[in-house]
Design an enzyme around this catalytic site. Structure first.
Site, PDB file in Angstrom:
ATOM      1  N   ASP A 263       0.850  -1.159  -0.008  1.00 38.59           N
ATOM      2  CA  ASP A 263       0.032   0.117  -0.019  1.00 38.59           C
ATOM      3  C   ASP A 263       0.769   1.185  -0.114  1.00 38.59           C
ATOM      4  O   ASP A 263       1.460   1.493   0.973  1.00 38.59           O
ATOM      5  CB  ASP A 263      -0.935   0.132   1.295  1.00 38.59           C
TER       6      ASP A 263
ATOM      7  N   GLU B  67      31.054  10.731   6.118  1.00 40.49           N
ATOM      8  CA  GLU B  67      31.178  10.565   7.590  1.00 40.49           C
ATOM      9  C   GLU B  67      30.140  10.720   8.533  1.00 40.49           C
ATOM     10  O   GLU B  67      29.942  12.031   8.903  1.00 40.49           O
ATOM     11  CB  GLU B  67      32.377  11.475   7.933  1.00 40.49           C
TER      12      GLU B  67
ATOM     13  N   GLU C 161      28.037  11.036  11.620  1.00 39.46           N
ATOM     14  CA  GLU C 161      28.314  11.104  13.087  1.00 39.46           C
ATOM     15  C   GLU C 161      26.907  10.765  13.903  1.00 39.46           C
ATOM     16  O   GLU C 161      25.937  10.978  13.087  1.00 39.46           O
ATOM     17  CB  GLU C 161      28.930  12.588  13.631  1.00 39.46           C
TER      18      GLU C 161
ATOM     19  N   GLU D  67      33.873  11.353  18.972  1.00 38.64           N
ATOM     20  CA  GLU D  67      33.823  12.588  18.455  1.00 38.64           C
ATOM     21  C   GLU D  67      33.855  13.595  19.442  1.00 38.64           C
ATOM     22  O   GLU D  67      33.972  13.408  20.603  1.00 38.64           O
ATOM     23  CB  GLU D  67      32.670  12.764  17.489  1.00 38.64           C
TER      24      GLU D  67
ATOM     25  N   GLU E 167      31.722   8.653  15.641  1.00 39.16           N
ATOM     26  CA  GLU E 167      32.001   8.348  14.163  1.00 39.16           C
ATOM     27  C   GLU E 167      32.613   7.050  13.700  1.00 39.16           C
ATOM     28  O   GLU E 167      33.496   6.373  14.412  1.00 39.16           O
ATOM     29  CB  GLU E 167      32.988   9.801  13.667  1.00 39.16           C
TER      30      GLU E 167
ATOM     31  N   HIS F 135      30.088  14.934   6.635  1.00 43.69           N
ATOM     32  CA  HIS F 135      31.035  15.276   5.692  1.00 43.69           C
ATOM     33  C   HIS F 135      31.014  14.516   4.613  1.00 43.69           C
ATOM     34  O   HIS F 135      31.275  13.281   4.771  1.00 43.69           O
ATOM     35  CB  HIS F 135      32.370  15.539   6.202  1.00 43.69           C
TER      36      HIS F 135
ATOM     37  N   ARG G 266      38.850  23.219   8.064  1.00 44.85           N
ATOM     38  CA  ARG G 266      37.673  22.732   8.291  1.00 44.85           C
ATOM     39  C   ARG G 266      36.428  23.611   8.761  1.00 44.85           C
ATOM     40  O   ARG G 266      35.459  23.245   9.085  1.00 44.85           O
ATOM     41  CB  ARG G 266      37.809  21.745   9.515  1.00 44.85           C
TER      42      ARG G 266
ATOM     43  N   GLU H 221      35.525  17.414   0.000  1.00 47.09           N
ATOM     44  CA  GLU H 221      34.617  17.006   1.202  1.00 47.09           C
ATOM     45  C   GLU H 221      33.754  18.348   1.245  1.00 47.09           C
ATOM     46  O   GLU H 221      34.156  19.512   1.605  1.00 47.09           O
ATOM     47  CB  GLU H 221      35.630  17.027   2.199  1.00 47.09           C
TER      48      GLU H 221
ATOM     49  N   ARG I 119      31.392  19.751   3.744  1.00 48.39           N
ATOM     50  CA  ARG I 119      30.924  19.645   5.207  1.00 48.39           C
ATOM     51  C   ARG I 119      29.620  20.104   5.794  1.00 48.39           C
ATOM     52  O   ARG I 119      29.301  19.619   6.751  1.00 48.39           O
ATOM     53  CB  ARG I 119      32.164  20.221   5.801  1.00 48.39           C
TER      54      ARG I 119
END
Length: 474
Positions: free
Chosen positions: A55, A134, A136, A216, A224, A273, A343, A362, A364
């Site tokens: 359904d 990644e 977390e 982390e 992580e 990330h 970062r 990357e 983030r």
């Protein structure tokens, strides 16, 4: 474990493990696994063509009740033995099709991902996109929450929570990670090392390669575990298994896991990330002689993501809680810029290895509450749009963005401050998503309407405890 490729190999897998049941999994529109289970005698070669009915009107964001019949078609390449069910059970991820036309269902997130990969190949730019998220998460001991007409609250507890440093635990042994200082402590401060290892071992049994596990930054059990990169749809499947394994291992140990981005006030939230790279004929396309060892193609890919980042956030940061995390000072990058090693930038170019095969970008900003199939597809399409139109990402920002003055930041665009702002950005900027029919207007409009009606408006209507502290005596 080896992965079956054909229906006959799935049937043999069931026989080998004396399976008695077959679990059929698929993803709803927001991004939560759903399932139904049938006796193993229904696992025939024909079922991989004929499918199983269900359904569709009972699935969030899907069919109206007057067109509710849908089919799930098992994908034989996804067969695994479920590691948590009492009786031996083969698990299969399914694709969703219309029972009349037999066309893949446009709102099936896995279909969106598969179309994104086909579109990539059709462009001739690349034949493969790899994703390495990644994701977390927090491991808690207790979670309670409620919201009624006359009250609302949530209560979180963790034996690791720094707020419990003064609690009488008969005895309290200390070693609770400080706020924002939970990155990489050894046991006994890292009290959940063995639990994470148990999660890793279950993932490895499923054939999912893991690269690292660690505590982390936040107090109270933030973790992580990183999987090795994989192609878009495959990584979407792996991430669903990842969440399933992590949650069930925690549960059998008397704990609970959440991928909610910002469950704790005053400490880091959970991000996801996303590492990305394009390949063609086995050759990495992001390596070159430009900034940070990137190619022009990679820089244009970055340009596309930065241009469309606010619209992407409607998928990559899909909840109202996502924007409790996207605030300055907690490692979540709100400023849309790129940089090597930095970062605090929304896009970072990792510099761990000189190998061209390791060259990647990357992104983030995303968080692990997202529907990965859809979010990854949106990122890919934005990057391809950047390549197609040779979008210049501008100059890199190699300073600590959080330390910049307002004057220095005035020309740096920012991520949305709320889900409704992200949805408005998507409404204004979605043409890049329609290429190759990867997203349809129906998918985009349904996503916006669902999020506004089911999440933004209900949250907006409810007072919060802090508001009573601010305004009750007005």
């Amino acid at each position: 474990m080896s992965t079956p490729r054909k229906p006959t190999e799935v049937i043999e897998l069931a026989r080998k493990h004396s399976a008695v049941m077959v679990d059929l999994k698929f993803l709803d529109f927001p991004g939560i696994w759903q399932h139904t289970t049938v006796p193993v005698h229904r696992l025939t070669e024909e079922c991989f063509e004929d499918g199983f009915g269900f359904d569709g009107s009972s699935i969030r964001g899907w069919q109206p009740i007057n067109a509710s019949d849908m089919l799930m078609i098992p994908d034989p390449t996804t067969a695994r033995m479920d590691p948590f069910l009492k009786d031996p059970t083969v698990s299969l991820i399914c694709n969703i099709v219309d029972p009349i036309t037999r066309e893949p269902y446009s709102r099936d997130p896995r279909n969106v991902a598969q179309k994104a990969e086909r579109y990539l190949r059709s462009t001739g730019i690349a034949d493969l996109v790899n994703f390495g998220p990644e994701a977390e998460f927090f491991i808690f001991d207790d979670i309670r929450f409620d919201s009624q007409t006359n009250h609302a609250y949530y209560y979180i507890d963790s034996s690791e929570g720094r707020w419990n440093s003064g609690r009488d635990e008969k005895p309290n042994l200390g070693y609770k990670p400080r706020y924002k200082e939970g990155y990489f402590p050894v046991p006994p401060t890292d009290s959940i090392h063995d639990l994470r290892t148990e999660m890793v071992l279950e993932l490895l049994k499923l054939g999912i390669e893991v690269e690292v596990q660690h505590h982390e930054v936040a107090t109270a059990g933030q973790c992580e575990i990183d999987m090795k990169y994989a192609p878009l749809t495959t990584m979407g499947d792996m991430l669903m298994w990842f969440k399933y394994v992590v949650k069930n291992v925690a549960r059998r140990n008397g704990k609970t896991v959440t991928f909610m981005p910002k469950p704790l006030y005053g400490d880091n939230g959970s991000g996801m990330h996303c590492h990305m790279s394009l390949w063609k004929d086995g050759r990495p396309l992001f390596a070159g002689d430009k900034y940070a060892g990137l190619s022009d193609l990679a820089l244009h890919y970055i340009g596309g993501i930065l241009k469309h980042a606010k619209a992407i956030c409607a998928f990559s940061n899909p909840g109202t809680n996502s924007y409790r995390r996207l605030v300055p000072g907690y490692e979540a990058p709100v400023n849309l810029a790129y940089s090597s090693r930095n970062r605090s930038a929304a896009i970072r170019i990792p510099m761990y290895s000189p190998s061209p095969k390791a060259k990647r970008i990357e992104f983030r900003t995303p968080d692990p509450s997202c529907n990965a199939y859809i979010a990854f597809s949106a990122m890919l399409l934005a990057g391809l749009d950047g390549i197609e139109h040779q979008i210049d990402p501008g100059e890199p920002l190699d300073k600590d963005i959080y330390a910049l003055s307002p004057e220095e930041l005035k020309d740096v665009p920012s991520a949305p401050f709320s889900l409704d702002e992200a949805l408005l950005s998507l409404r204004r900027d979605y043409e890049f998503l329609l290429k190759g029919d990867v997203f349809t207007r129906d998918v985009i409009e349904t996503w916006i309407d669902y999020k506004m009606e089911s999440e933004v408006t209900p949250v907006r209507l409810r007072p919060t405890p802090l508001e009573f502290g601010l305004y009750f005596d007005c």
